[in-house]
Design a protein around this motif. Structure first.
Motif, PDB file in Angstrom:
ATOM      1  N   SER A 335       0.828  -1.200   0.000  1.00 27.68           N
ATOM      2  CA  SER A 335       0.000   0.000   0.000  1.00 27.68           C
ATOM      3  C   SER A 335       0.867   1.258   0.000  1.00 27.68           C
ATOM      4  O   SER A 335       0.576   2.226  -0.713  1.00 27.68           O
ATOM      5  N   ALA A 336       1.940   1.238   0.795  1.00 22.15           N
ATOM      6  CA  ALA A 336       2.853   2.388   0.846  1.00 22.15           C
ATOM      7  C   ALA A 336       3.588   2.553  -0.481  1.00 22.15           C
ATOM      8  O   ALA A 336       3.805   3.679  -0.943  1.00 22.15           O
ATOM      9  N   ASP A 337       3.966   1.446  -1.095  1.00 20.99           N
ATOM     10  CA  ASP A 337       4.606   1.513  -2.416  1.00 20.99           C
ATOM     11  C   ASP A 337       3.669   2.141  -3.441  1.00 20.99           C
ATOM     12  O   ASP A 337       4.078   2.959  -4.269  1.00 20.99           O
ATOM     13  N   GLN A 338       2.395   1.741  -3.395  1.00 20.01           N
ATOM     14  CA  GLN A 338       1.422   2.270  -4.348  1.00 20.01           C
ATOM     15  C   GLN A 338       1.254   3.772  -4.172  1.00 20.01           C
ATOM     16  O   GLN A 338       1.161   4.522  -5.148  1.00 20.01           O
ATOM     17  N   TYR A 339       1.220   4.228  -2.920  1.00 23.44           N
ATOM     18  CA  TYR A 339       1.132   5.667  -2.640  1.00 23.44           C
ATOM     19  C   TYR A 339       2.335   6.394  -3.237  1.00 23.44           C
ATOM     20  O   TYR A 339       2.194   7.443  -3.876  1.00 23.44           O
ATOM     21  N   ALA A 340       3.526   5.837  -3.010  1.00 24.26           N
ATOM     22  CA  ALA A 340       4.746   6.461  -3.536  1.00 24.26           C
ATOM     23  C   ALA A 340       4.748   6.479  -5.059  1.00 24.26           C
ATOM     24  O   ALA A 340       5.184   7.452  -5.680  1.00 24.26           O
ATOM     25  N   ILE A 341       4.246   5.411  -5.672  1.00 23.56           N
ATOM     26  CA  ILE A 341       4.165   5.348  -7.136  1.00 23.56           C
ATOM     27  C   ILE A 341       3.249   6.450  -7.664  1.00 23.56           C
ATOM     28  O   ILE A 341       3.568   7.138  -8.646  1.00 23.56           O
ATOM     29  N   GLU A 342       2.122   6.636  -7.000  1.00 18.01           N
ATOM     30  CA  GLU A 342       1.148   7.642  -7.444  1.00 18.01           C
ATOM     31  C   GLU A 342       1.667   9.062  -7.267  1.00 18.01           C
ATOM     32  O   GLU A 342       1.203   9.980  -7.946  1.00 18.01           O
ATOM     33  N   HIS A 343       2.616   9.260  -6.362  1.00 19.91           N
ATOM     34  CA  HIS A 343       3.144  10.597  -6.087  1.00 19.91           C
ATOM     35  C   HIS A 343       4.539  10.802  -6.671  1.00 19.91           C
ATOM     36  O   HIS A 343       5.268  11.709  -6.265  1.00 19.91           O
ATOM     37  N   THR A 344       4.913   9.952  -7.618  1.00 19.45           N
ATOM     38  CA  THR A 344       6.227  10.060  -8.255  1.00 19.45           C
ATOM     39  C   THR A 344       6.047  10.048  -9.769  1.00 19.45           C
ATOM     40  O   THR A 344       5.343   9.186 -10.303  1.00 19.45           O
ATOM     41  N   ASP A 345       6.683  10.983 -10.447  1.00 27.88           N
ATOM     42  CA  ASP A 345       6.553  11.069 -11.907  1.00 27.88           C
ATOM     43  C   ASP A 345       7.298   9.949 -12.606  1.00 27.88           C
ATOM     44  O   ASP A 345       6.716   9.169 -13.357  1.00 27.88           O
ATOM     45  N   SER A 346       8.606   9.860 -12.377  1.00 23.62           N
ATOM     46  CA  SER A 346       9.424   8.820 -12.988  1.00 23.62           C
ATOM     47  C   SER A 346       9.820   7.792 -11.934  1.00 23.62           C
ATOM     48  O   SER A 346      10.309   8.149 -10.858  1.00 23.62           O
ATOM     49  N   LEU A 347       9.621   6.530 -12.254  1.00 24.13           N
ATOM     50  CA  LEU A 347       9.913   5.463 -11.298  1.00 24.13           C
ATOM     51  C   LEU A 347      11.277   4.819 -11.520  1.00 24.13           C
ATOM     52  O   LEU A 347      11.648   3.905 -10.780  1.00 24.13           O
ATOM     53  N   GLU A 348      12.004   5.275 -12.523  1.00 23.61           N
ATOM     54  CA  GLU A 348      13.337   4.708 -12.751  1.00 23.61           C
ATOM     55  C   GLU A 348      14.247   4.871 -11.538  1.00 23.61           C
ATOM     56  O   GLU A 348      14.944   3.929 -11.154  1.00 23.61           O
ATOM     57  N   PRO A 349      14.278   6.056 -10.907  1.00 21.82           N
ATOM     58  CA  PRO A 349      15.104   6.188  -9.703  1.00 21.82           C
ATOM     59  C   PRO A 349      14.666   5.239  -8.589  1.00 21.82           C
ATOM     60  O   PRO A 349      15.508   4.717  -7.848  1.00 21.82           O
ATOM     61  N   ALA A 350      13.354   5.026  -8.462  1.00 22.56           N
ATOM     62  CA  ALA A 350      12.852   4.118  -7.431  1.00 22.56           C
ATOM     63  C   ALA A 350      13.322   2.696  -7.695  1.00 22.56           C
ATOM     64  O   ALA A 350      13.728   1.978  -6.775  1.00 22.56           O
ATOM     65  N   ILE A 351      13.275   2.294  -8.946  1.00 25.00           N
ATOM     66  CA  ILE A 351      13.730   0.952  -9.320  1.00 25.00           C
ATOM     67  C   ILE A 351      15.207   0.788  -9.007  1.00 25.00           C
ATOM     68  O   ILE A 351      15.639  -0.217  -8.433  1.00 25.00           O
ATOM     69  N   GLU A 352      15.989   1.793  -9.371  1.00 23.13           N
ATOM     70  CA  GLU A 352      17.427   1.748  -9.084  1.00 23.13           C
ATOM     71  C   GLU A 352      17.686   1.788  -7.578  1.00 23.13           C
ATOM     72  O   GLU A 352      18.610   1.148  -7.077  1.00 23.13           O
ATOM     73  N   GLY A 353      16.851   2.549  -6.861  1.00 21.61           N
ATOM     74  CA  GLY A 353      17.019   2.632  -5.415  1.00 21.61           C
ATOM     75  C   GLY A 353      16.783   1.296  -4.737  1.00 21.61           C
ATOM     76  O   GLY A 353      17.549   0.898  -3.852  1.00 21.61           O
ATOM     77  N   TYR A 354      15.734   0.599  -5.143  1.00 24.54           N
ATOM     78  CA  TYR A 354      15.467  -0.712  -4.546  1.00 24.54           C
ATOM     79  C   TYR A 354      16.540  -1.723  -4.933  1.00 24.54           C
ATOM     80  O   TYR A 354      16.903  -2.599  -4.145  1.00 24.54           O
ATOM     81  N   ARG A 355      17.048  -1.582  -6.155  1.00 22.32           N
ATOM     82  CA  ARG A 355      18.135  -2.460  -6.564  1.00 22.32           C
ATOM     83  C   ARG A 355      19.385  -2.194  -5.714  1.00 22.32           C
ATOM     84  O   ARG A 355      20.063  -3.130  -5.274  1.00 22.32           O
ATOM     85  N   SER A 356      19.668  -0.919  -5.470  1.00 22.69           N
ATOM     86  CA  SER A 356      20.817  -0.557  -4.638  1.00 22.69           C
ATOM     87  C   SER A 356      20.653  -1.082  -3.210  1.00 22.69           C
ATOM     88  O   SER A 356      21.603  -1.557  -2.587  1.00 22.69           O
ATOM     89  N   LEU A 357      19.431  -0.964  -2.716  1.00 21.05           N
ATOM     90  CA  LEU A 357      19.148  -1.469  -1.371  1.00 21.05           C
ATOM     91  C   LEU A 357      19.435  -2.964  -1.278  1.00 21.05           C
ATOM     92  O   LEU A 357      20.040  -3.439  -0.312  1.00 21.05           O
ATOM     93  N   ALA A 358      19.000  -3.707  -2.300  1.00 25.85           N
ATOM     94  CA  ALA A 358      19.221  -5.152  -2.318  1.00 25.85           C
ATOM     95  C   ALA A 358      20.694  -5.494  -2.458  1.00 25.85           C
ATOM     96  O   ALA A 358      21.178  -6.473  -1.871  1.00 25.85           O
ATOM     97  N   VAL A 359      21.423  -4.701  -3.232  1.00 26.02           N
ATOM     98  CA  VAL A 359      22.858  -4.932  -3.414  1.00 26.02           C
ATOM     99  C   VAL A 359      23.596  -4.726  -2.103  1.00 26.02           C
ATOM    100  O   VAL A 359      24.427  -5.550  -1.693  1.00 26.02           O
ATOM    101  N   GLU A 360      23.321  -3.614  -1.422  1.00 29.41           N
ATOM    102  CA  GLU A 360      24.027  -3.292  -0.182  1.00 29.41           C
ATOM    103  C   GLU A 360      23.723  -4.298   0.923  1.00 29.41           C
ATOM    104  O   GLU A 360      24.610  -4.665   1.690  1.00 29.41           O
ATOM    105  N   SER A 361      22.478  -4.734   0.999  1.00 26.70           N
ATOM    106  CA  SER A 361      22.097  -5.665   2.061  1.00 26.70           C
ATOM    107  C   SER A 361      22.336  -7.120   1.680  1.00 26.70           C
ATOM    108  O   SER A 361      22.173  -8.012   2.516  1.00 26.70           O
ATOM    109  N   LYS A 362      22.710  -7.344   0.400  1.00 26.57           N
ATOM    110  CA  LYS A 362      22.949  -8.707  -0.111  1.00 26.57           C
ATOM    111  C   LYS A 362      21.746  -9.616   0.153  1.00 26.57           C
ATOM    112  O   LYS A 362      21.884 -10.777   0.548  1.00 26.57           O
TER     113      LYS A 362
END
Length: 396
Positions: A335-362
């Motif tokens: 639900s929180a992700d959906q809210y953020a999606i609706e309030h964000t124009d481009s989601l490419e940074p979000a995709i990269e951010g989640y990828r970075s999060l996964a990389v750092e936390s392995k």
């Protein structure tokens, strides 16, 4: 007891072999750290059961409870002494396992907290654990003795205000014991963060930054607190090491938790769940007690000697019902992700951010169903990225 210990040793060997070589791990890193953490989680959980089972089997436990009963007349004092000593003993026995978890995170370069600081933090957490277990034993025994039929309801009614009070003071008095919290520092992104929060009706005074760079390089942000203490907390690693648009998407996600009152819904759900759990214990405990009381020489459910059995049943029931709690948590995160999606124009940074999060936390970005049920408070990163990619396509 020897057969039981041997059987547990075989279980651990199979468990670690499975996650080391057979588990289908999907990760953005070259490390098997995520798979090892899965094995470690199930090791920790079952270790608690084995320790409590071993205490029930122990002749020393029988003698020790007699010593307490002879030397202390008041039941609440007996409960305090027994609960504190049981919790202390468990923490000391568990210390090698805790050190293993710390060492694994150090080896994977996920954690770089100095061992001295870690031991100090472990000591403080152990003290809190001892106080909680001692209080729990006192309240449970007193209620079971005085309210034999509705002890489960009396425990819940006593725990209710205490739990709410602890949740209220946690951000102000408890969390700062372990971490250094401060208002947002003057950084290039501060104005953007404050502006986005203000648009959602959140004051700058309700946004905090926590110093986690001394311990880890991973990223995180969360919402905590009740009433005036409700706040958004952002790790300094998130602000310093992620791109501005990535940070803002994470902030939008946390704003959703804040404005949707997910903390309150989570607390309400936990309180209702705990009431149901206690009622379930009231039904299950007498049946199991009658089955095993002769085997472990137990006289009554309220005796000191019965406490490990009560804790064992409670721990197993909590584990069995964990998937329901985690499912609700994952729905809130979606639900929180959906809210953020609706309030964000481009989601490419979000995709990269989640990828970075996964990389750092392995992390394990696509866990097996069983692991997700018992471990994941958030949807797997792979699923979250797929949802955002689809949303981005719809925006275009």
């Amino acid at each position: 007891m020897k057969k039981g210990i041997l059987g547990y040793g075989i279980f651990l060997a199979v468990l670690w072999l499975y996650f080391s070589f057979l588990y289908d791990l999907e990760t953005y890193s070259n490390s098997k750290y995520a798979a090892f953490r899965h094995a470690y989680y199930f090791t920790q959980t079952t270790f608690t059961w084995v320790v409590l089972w071993a205490v029930l089997q122990s002749a020393f436990h029988h003698t020790y409870t007699q010593i307490i009963e002879r030397n202390f007349g008041r039941e609440w004092v007996r409960s305090l002494v027994y609960g504190a000593s049981l919790a202390l003993g468990f923490q000391l026995i568990s210390l090698p396992l805790d050190i293993l978890g710390y060492g694994m995170a150090q080896w994977a370069d996920v954690n770089h907290q100095p061992i001295k600081d870690w031991l100090g933090e472990w000591g403080v957490k152990s003290l809190f654990f001892i106080l909680i277990i001692s209080g729990l034993v006192i309240v449970a025994r007193m209620c079971m003795m005085k309210f034999r039929r509705y002890w489960w309801l009396s425990i819940w009614m006593i725990a209710l205000p205490i739990s709410l009070f602890l949740l209220y003071i946690q951000p102000v008095w408890i969390d700062p014991i372990f971490e250094n919290f401060q208002p947002l520092r003057e950084t290039a992104i501060k104005d953007e963060i404050v502006g986005m929060a203000n648009e959602a009706g959140i004051s700058e005074s309700n946004i905090y930054e926590v110093n986690m760079s001394e311990k880890t390089s991973t990223f995180n942000a969360y919402v905590t607190g009740l009433g005036p203490q409700k706040r958004i907390v952002i790790w300094d690693t998130t602000i310093e090491n992620m791109q501005e648009d990535e940070v803002l998407f994470i902030l939008a996600h946390e704003i959703a938790h804040y404005v949707k009152n997910h903390v309150y819904w989570g607390v309400l759900g936990s309180l209702l769940f705990s009431l149901i759990l206690l009622k379930g214990l009231a039904i299950i405990i007498p049946c199991i007690f009658q089955r095993f009381k002769r085997r472990w020489d137990l006289r009554a459910v309220t005796d000191l000697k019965s406490i490990p059995l009560l804790l064992l049943i409670t721990s197993i029931l909590l584990f069995a019902t964990e998937p329901m709690y985690l499912w609700v948590s994952r729905q809130m995160e979606l639900s929180a992700d959906q809210y953020a999606i609706e309030h964000t124009d481009s989601l490419e940074p979000a995709i990269e951010g989640y990828r970075s999060l996964a990389v750092e936390s392995k992390s394990d970005i696509n866990p097996s169903l069983f692991v997700k049920w018992f471990r994941y408070t958030h949807p797997p990163i792979k699923k979250r990225i797929e949802i955002m990619k689809q949303a981005q396509e719809n925006k275009e």
